[in-house]
Motif scaffolding. Structure first.
Motif, PDB file in Angstrom:
ATOM      1  N   GLU A 348       0.847  -1.195   0.000  1.00 56.55           N
ATOM      2  CA  GLU A 348       0.000   0.000   0.000  1.00 56.55           C
ATOM      3  C   GLU A 348       0.880   1.241   0.000  1.00 56.55           C
ATOM      4  OE1 GLU A 348      -2.378   1.712   3.620  1.00 56.55           O
ATOM      5  OE2 GLU A 348      -3.654   0.206   2.643  1.00 56.55           O
ATOM      6  N   GLN A 350       1.320   5.051   0.980  1.00 53.65           N
ATOM      7  CA  GLN A 350       0.805   6.104   1.839  1.00 53.65           C
ATOM      8  C   GLN A 350       1.523   7.408   1.521  1.00 53.65           C
ATOM      9  OE1 GLN A 350       1.296   4.697   5.871  1.00 53.65           O
ATOM     10  NE2 GLN A 350      -0.304   3.146   5.665  1.00 53.65           N
ATOM     11  N   ASN A 375       1.590  -4.855   9.543  1.00 53.60           N
ATOM     12  CA  ASN A 375       2.217  -3.895   8.630  1.00 53.60           C
ATOM     13  C   ASN A 375       3.728  -3.880   8.857  1.00 53.60           C
ATOM     14  OD1 ASN A 375      -0.332  -2.966   7.695  1.00 53.60           O
ATOM     15  ND2 ASN A 375      -0.480  -1.609   9.462  1.00 53.60           N
ATOM     16  N   ALA A 471      -4.065  14.146   1.200  1.00 51.15           N
ATOM     17  CA  ALA A 471      -3.235  13.322   2.087  1.00 51.15           C
ATOM     18  C   ALA A 471      -2.206  14.175   2.804  1.00 51.15           C
ATOM     19  CB  ALA A 471      -2.543  12.217   1.292  1.00 51.15           C
ATOM     20  N   GLU A 475      -2.137  14.881   6.862  1.00 49.14           N
ATOM     21  CA  GLU A 475      -0.927  14.465   7.575  1.00 49.14           C
ATOM     22  C   GLU A 475      -0.248  15.660   8.244  1.00 49.14           C
ATOM     23  OE1 GLU A 475       0.203  11.370   8.237  1.00 49.14           O
ATOM     24  OE2 GLU A 475      -1.710  10.810   7.360  1.00 49.14           O
TER      25      GLU A 475
END
Length: 721
Positions: A348, A350, A375, A471, A475
């Motif tokens: 994935e 990120q 993870n 994102a 963040e």
């Protein structure tokens, strides 16, 4: 020296270096510490150290006892098993004690075990193979079940090995435990095994617990133990517990002459037995079973922490007997404490607050060091490919593909990482991972910038859509409210995501206008799902408590690339106030003037940090957001050190060359305590240069600028130290 210091110092001494007095004191410490850990693990289902650390304590105790057998204590851990049963359950005394197993940690330990058994039995190789069974060591809660005439009479936990807790009502709710045995059953049958919880059931249970506001379990073992030892059997019945049978206690008649035969008979009677159990005739066969199970560990669906070996023939088990708290005829081969094999289910991507695209391994959950790991970090795309920009293999990099069997490592608080991949188990047709060149959050180009100094591409690919990328925005907000920044209680990741999605908080300034906007809104925060009048009030109070903030927390909270907590403190200390810092950063953007020189002269701040900070303040939209934020908060000025009477108070000092009477850090700390400002470079603002042997360009420049130069001895004389 305190008793605590003495105990700590003894713990650091090797066993073969302990005097008899030290050994006696160390055995006392170990007995108390191990007993406390036994109580927490067996009595409260809440261990506070890892299995590896616990095993290390027991090994040390055993080694000291072997060296000084005359010092063995009455309460020695080597003679005890588990912990005393809790007073909340009635007690049941085991007709046959429930003992634990010695541990093996290496392949050589297993060879030693088989060798010891052969020597004890005087088992001549010409007599044929010494058969030994191997089976997974289930990580759950030991349970003993007594049947009379085929009917379940009671169930008891291990307890201290002699007396356990009566959990009969709870055990009856577990579907794997038959109330009535099938087939031809001896008059008395006592079956022993392990209560456990499957991974999928554990995850579902934790999700339900969290949704209902309950406390989640750290791992399946804790969940299983806590569920079995409920005072309300209805709670146990609601928990998805399972049971594997693998041993026995009191038996009126043994239906088989071998370990394997006994376990197979348990299946006939209606118990679940482990299908991976095997009968082996050589050490190599045992180790092959161990390493095979180790690699397949994540696919089992339940937790194991090793493989148990048992001499197969029961007559040989009887001859071998027991030593202290464990049988001579069995041993547990433990897996490495902080490593495990699992499956790489997905990769994935990120997006972080600086636009970095970070690949994360999505793993089949596996318990490592007492923590369920799902993870692991994959660092960057070169790490996944295993090949660098020059086409050469990179250190630590792997050719990782989805579906691979990988070994992960978790040590202490370090983020789990993949340390190996089993290429022999790679599925046919597995394709190399295609790292995205577009941001998965906003679709903007994701590029690897070229380092102008080295000409090489940055290892990290970054999103170019800083202003439109959700994102990065969320963040950055999470960073802003984090512990080392504004540390707003009750304003965590979930709140940031929810408020951002609902257009309540898009910028840092929005946090501080949230309460005023909420008063004017028809949709009050207190009426939102998961909120109430009290929680909303608490959040607003927590926000308001941070309107006066330390300067270094504000600087760190801005999320400027390369500016961590340490650099934020350096900048705050150097400029003293927000206004001075802000104006200096704006002036320094041209990278050719006094402000730029001053910034680079701060000891610990280099060109990379200076570039990042000035570029941040050069952006008009950043300054606009800062102005909006500063309209809501008041940064505190850095308190100046009271250095009245200090001969160097207010002066800028540079240290260079080799310091012989103190380290560079000590010199810096001393100067700051005395009210001086320490710089890393010489400029016309420098007041004093302290030069040790080997001083070079800084000394030359100081002489050119006619700056006062003294030696290290001269420094101590000047400050009167």
């Amino acid at each position: 020296m305190t008793d605590t210091d003495t105990r700590a110092s003894l713990a650091a001494i090797a066993v073969d270096a302990l005097t008899i007095e030290e050994a006696q004191a160390e055995l006392e410490r170990l007995a108390g510490e191990i007993a406390e850990h036994d109580r927490r693990y067996h009595g409260e289902d809440a261990p506070t150290i890892s299995d590896a650390d616990y095993d290390a304590l027991r090994r040390r105790n055993n080694e000291i006892e072997a060296r000084y057998p005359e010092l063995v204590r009455a309460d020695s851990p080597s003679a005890n098993v588990g912990a005393a049963p809790l007073e909340t359950f009635s007690k049941i005394e085991h007709r046959v004690p429930m003992l634990s197993l010695d541990n093996a940690f290496t392949d050589e330990d297993v060879r030693d075990f088989v060798g010891r058994v052969r020597r004890f039995l005087k088992f001549d190789p010409l007599m044929g193979a010494l058969a030994v069974t191997a089976e997974p060591k289930i990580d759950g809660l030991s349970l003993s079940l007594r049947y009379e005439k085929g009917q379940l009479i009671y169930a008891a936990t291990r307890g201290d090995g002699t007396t356990g807790e009566n959990v009969t009502a709870n055990a009856r709710t577990i579907s794997d435990i038959p109330h009535t045995l099938k087939g031809d059953v001896p008059e008395v049958v006592e079956i022993r095994g392990e209560v456990y919880m499957a991974h999928a059931d554990f995850q579902a249970l934790n999700q339900r617990m969290e949704a209902n506001g309950g406390k989640v379990f750290a791992n399946p073992r804790n969940a299983a133990a806590g569920s079995l030892r409920q005072l309300n059997s209805e709670i146990t019945a609601s928990r998805p517990l399972k049971f594997f049978a693998y041993a026995w206690g009191d038996m009126s008649k043994l239906p088989s002459e071998t370990q394997m035969g006994m376990v197979e008979q348990m299946a006939v009677w209606g118990f679940q037995i482990n299908p991976l159990m095997k009968r082996c005739e050589t050490v190599e066969d045992l180790l092959a079973v161990y390493h095979g199970i180790e690699e397949d560990r994540a696919t089992l669906g339940y937790d194991i922490d090793g493989v148990v070996y048992k001499v197969d023939r029961l007559d040989l088990q009887q001859r071998l007997g027991f030593v202290s708290r464990s049988p001579r005829w069995a041993i547990a081969h433990k897996f490495p404490a902080e490593k495990a094999y699992t499956i790489l289910n997905d990769i994935e991507i990120q997006v972080g607050r600086t636009g970095a695209l970070t690949p994360v391994a999505k793993l089949e959950p596996v318990t490592v060091g007492g923590v369920v790991v799902s993870n692991a970090t994959l660092h960057n795309e070169d790490y996944i490919k295993g090949i660098g920009q020059d086409g050469e293999p990179i250190r630590g990099g792997k050719d990782l593909r989805i579906g691979d069997t990988v070994q992960i490592q978790r040590a202490g608080d370090v983020i789990p990482q993949i340390v190996d991949v089993d290429l022999d188990k790679r599925k046919e047709g597995a394709v190399a991972f295609d790292f995205p060149t577009a941001c998965p959050a906003c679709g903007s180009h994701a590029v690897r910038e070229e380092n102008p100094k080295t000409g090489r591409l940055d290892a990290v690919r970054r999103c170019t859509g800083a202003l439109i990328c959700p994102a990065q925005a969320t963040e950055r907000l999470k960073h802003f409210v984090s512990r080392n920044a504004f540390d707003i209680e009750g304003f965590g990741d979930k709140q940031v995501d929810a408020f951002y999605a609902d257009d309540l908080v898009k910028t840092a300034a929005d946090i501080f206008t949230l309460e005023e906007r909420d008063k004017q809104s028809l949709t009050k925060l207190r009426n939102r799902e998961g909120w109430g009048a009290v929680s909303a009030k608490n959040l607003f109070e927590a926000i308001n408590a941070k309107r006066n903030i330390d300067l270094h927390r504000l600087i760190f909270g801005l999320g400027i690339r390369h500016v961590g907590e340490g650099n934020a403190k350096l900048l705050a200390r150097a400029y003293g106030s927000w206004q001075a810092f802000y104006e200096a950063m704006v002036k320094a953007h041209d990278k050719d003037g006094e402000a730029w020189e001053d910034l680079n002269a701060i000891d610990g701040i280099g060109h990379i940090v200076a570039d990042a900070v000035t570029e941040f303040f050069a952006e008009e939209h950043n300054r606009e957001q800062l102005d909006a934020l500063l309209a809501q908060i008041t940064p505190k000025q850095v308190e100046k050190i009271d250095a009245s009477g200090s001969p160097v108070a207010g002066k800028t000092v540079v240290f260079t060359g080799s310091l012989e009477r103190m380290t560079r850090d000590e010199a810096k700390a001393m100067a700051e305590r005395l009210g001086a400002k320490v710089s890393g470079s010489v400029s016309k603002k420098t007041d004093l240069l302290v030069a040790g042997p080997g001083a070079g360009s800084k000394l030359k420049k100081a002489e050119e600028l006619q700056i006062e130069v003294i030696t290290e001895d001269g420094w101590f004389e000047l400050v009167g130290a």
